[in-house]
Structures are given as structure tokens and as C-alpha cells.
Design a protein around this motif. Structure first.
Motif, mmCIF file in Angstrom:
data_model
loop_
_atom_site.group_PDB
_atom_site.id
_atom_site.type_symbol
_atom_site.label_atom_id
_atom_site.label_comp_id
_atom_site.label_asym_id
_atom_site.label_seq_id
_atom_site.Cartn_x
_atom_site.Cartn_y
_atom_site.Cartn_z
ATOM 1 N N ASP A 106 0.819 -1.208 0.000
ATOM 2 C CA ASP A 106 0.000 0.000 0.000
ATOM 3 C C ASP A 106 0.853 1.259 0.000
ATOM 4 O OD1 ASP A 106 -2.278 -1.551 0.083
ATOM 5 O OD2 ASP A 106 -3.033 -0.714 1.975
ATOM 6 N N ASP A 109 1.733 1.658 -3.666
ATOM 7 C CA ASP A 109 0.628 1.607 -4.622
ATOM 8 C C ASP A 109 -0.478 2.627 -4.402
ATOM 9 O OD1 ASP A 109 1.959 -0.580 -5.674
ATOM 10 O OD2 ASP A 109 0.660 -2.046 -4.679
ATOM 11 N N THR A 110 -0.574 3.213 -3.192
ATOM 12 C CA THR A 110 -1.736 4.052 -2.907
ATOM 13 C C THR A 110 -1.425 5.497 -2.544
ATOM 14 O OG1 THR A 110 -1.809 3.538 -0.550
ATOM 15 C CG2 THR A 110 -3.000 2.039 -2.056
ATOM 16 N N GLU A 140 -8.986 7.122 -6.199
ATOM 17 C CA GLU A 140 -9.422 5.937 -6.949
ATOM 18 C C GLU A 140 -10.644 5.324 -6.278
ATOM 19 O OE1 GLU A 140 -6.359 2.977 -7.846
ATOM 20 O OE2 GLU A 140 -4.908 4.378 -6.985
ATOM 21 N N ASP A 141 -11.542 4.815 -7.079
ATOM 22 C CA ASP A 141 -12.746 4.168 -6.538
ATOM 23 C C ASP A 141 -12.397 3.024 -5.600
ATOM 24 O OD1 ASP A 141 -14.401 5.901 -7.910
ATOM 25 O OD2 ASP A 141 -14.823 4.498 -9.543
ATOM 26 N N ARG A 142 -11.359 2.267 -5.911
ATOM 27 C CA ARG A 142 -11.020 1.106 -5.089
ATOM 28 C C ARG A 142 -10.635 1.498 -3.667
ATOM 29 N NH1 ARG A 142 -5.236 -0.497 -4.577
ATOM 30 N NH2 ARG A 142 -4.028 1.173 -5.543
ATOM 31 N N LEU A 143 -10.194 2.754 -3.469
ATOM 32 C CA LEU A 143 -9.797 3.202 -2.140
ATOM 33 C C LEU A 143 -10.998 3.609 -1.283
ATOM 34 C CD1 LEU A 143 -6.629 5.324 -3.005
ATOM 35 C CD2 LEU A 143 -6.740 2.938 -2.234
ATOM 36 N N GLU A 144 -12.136 3.836 -1.908
ATOM 37 C CA GLU A 144 -13.349 4.220 -1.187
ATOM 38 C C GLU A 144 -14.153 2.981 -0.811
ATOM 39 O OE1 GLU A 144 -14.766 8.521 -2.399
ATOM 40 O OE2 GLU A 144 -14.665 7.231 -4.170
ATOM 41 N N THR A 145 -13.473 2.076 -0.123
ATOM 42 C CA THR A 145 -14.098 0.818 0.285
ATOM 43 C C THR A 145 -13.777 0.533 1.748
ATOM 44 O OG1 THR A 145 -12.187 -0.519 -0.335
ATOM 45 C CG2 THR A 145 -13.859 -0.138 -2.045
ATOM 46 N N THR A 147 -12.375 -1.947 2.968
ATOM 47 C CA THR A 147 -11.022 -2.499 3.094
ATOM 48 C C THR A 147 -10.033 -1.410 3.463
ATOM 49 O OG1 THR A 147 -11.463 -4.266 1.518
ATOM 50 C CG2 THR A 147 -9.150 -3.660 1.843
ATOM 51 N N TYR A 148 -10.052 -0.315 2.730
ATOM 52 C CA TYR A 148 -9.092 0.768 2.983
ATOM 53 C C TYR A 148 -9.509 1.628 4.167
ATOM 54 C CZ TYR A 148 -6.765 -0.794 -1.162
ATOM 55 O OH TYR A 148 -6.087 -1.582 -2.059
#
Length: 162
Positions: A106, A109-110, A140-145, A147-148
């Protein structure tokens, strides 16, 4: 595998110098699989030491604040590089003993940071400080979950590298 390769690069590029001893209040202690220490086999940092690794701003919305906020802090990647991290997982531990696992990948990558300020003000314990693990959720959409969000611990005082 990519995380292991990336970490190998961190270790070889990390400063070979020992870490200085903190002069101010210690706000972060790092232990575990690290190459560079300064106090009893750990890497301890005061605010000035963390700021010395570079400060970046992340402006993002979060589930914990109304509207977008600007968080400022050291990139997690820079912190891991400075201590010569040699693992692939980080356990972040908060003042209330809350723990969350953060993959080392992370950091690269983030763009996750160890925020010490919000909207230009030092984060106190009352304000989710001294350190709040913040991801650029809006990037990023994947970060608005969940999990993060679950990796974004506040009142963090310890990172254990495994």
C-alpha cells in the motif's frame, strides 16, 4: 512477490546511517523487521524527525469528517525506507490498542501517509492524532471501500513490521 521485490529496493536504498535519537516527544515507534534502529532495537520518531522525511498533503473526503479535509504527513513509503523495512505486512497499533494490518505494498501503490496535521493544525489525541493513517480515498474508486477505511487507523503510536 512484487511487494518483496519492492522492499528489497527499499533496504538497498535506505540510509546506512543510524537513526538519530528523538529530541522531542516520541509519537511513533516502529519495531519488527527493520534494519535501522535508535532506541532498544526500535525506531522511535518525534514529529520533527517524521517531518524531515518529507511532508505531503492529501485532500480527500473520509467517513470521519464532513467534507474534504487536507491531511499533511510523511509518506508511509518514506518512513519504511528510512527504517529499512524488511517485511510485507504492517500492524498499526493505536493508543486504545486497536490494531489493523496494512500491506507494505500500500505504501507504494496508494500514496498512504502518516498524517500529523489536518487543515494545517497539528492533530492531537482529541483530533485523532498524533498520527492518522490516511489514504487518498478520492483518488481511486477502489480506495473508497471498507477495506481501505479499516486500514486508516487513528491515534496510531506503533507500527510493527512483519
Amino acid at each position: 512477490m512484487a511487494a518483496a521485490f519492492w522492499l528489497t529496493g527499499l533496504v538497498t536504498t535506505a540510509s546506512a546511517q543510524d537513526l538519530p535519537t528523538p529530541q522531542g516527544e516520541v509519537i511513533l515507534t516502529i519495531d519488527g523487521a527493520i534494519a535501522h534502529t535508535n532506541v532498544d532495537g526500535t525506531a522511535q520518531f518525534d514529529r520533527k524527525m517524521l517531518e524531515g522525511l518529507g511532508v505531503v498533503d492529501v485532500t480527500t473526503g473520509t467517513p470521519w469528517f464532513d467534507g474534504k479535509m487536507t491531511f499533511s504527513g510523511a509518506p508511509l513509503a518514506a518512513v519504511l525506507e528510512r527504517v529499512g523495512a524488511q517485511g510485507d505486512m504492517i500492524k498499526a497499533v493505536a493508543l486504545n490498542d486497536y490494531e489493523t494490518d496494512i500491506p507494505v505494498s500500500d505504501a507504494k501503490d496508494t500514496g498512504v501517509i502518516l498524517a500529523m496535521k489536518v487543515n494545517g493544525r497539528d492533530m492531537t489525541v482529541r483530533d485523532k492524532g498524533p498520527i492518522f493513517v490516511i489514504y487518498p480515498f478520492d483518488r481511486e474508486d477502489r480506495l473508497e471501500t471498507q477495506t481501505y477505511y479499516s486500514r486508516s487507523a487513528w491515534q496510531v503510536t506503533r507500527l510493527s513490521i512483519r
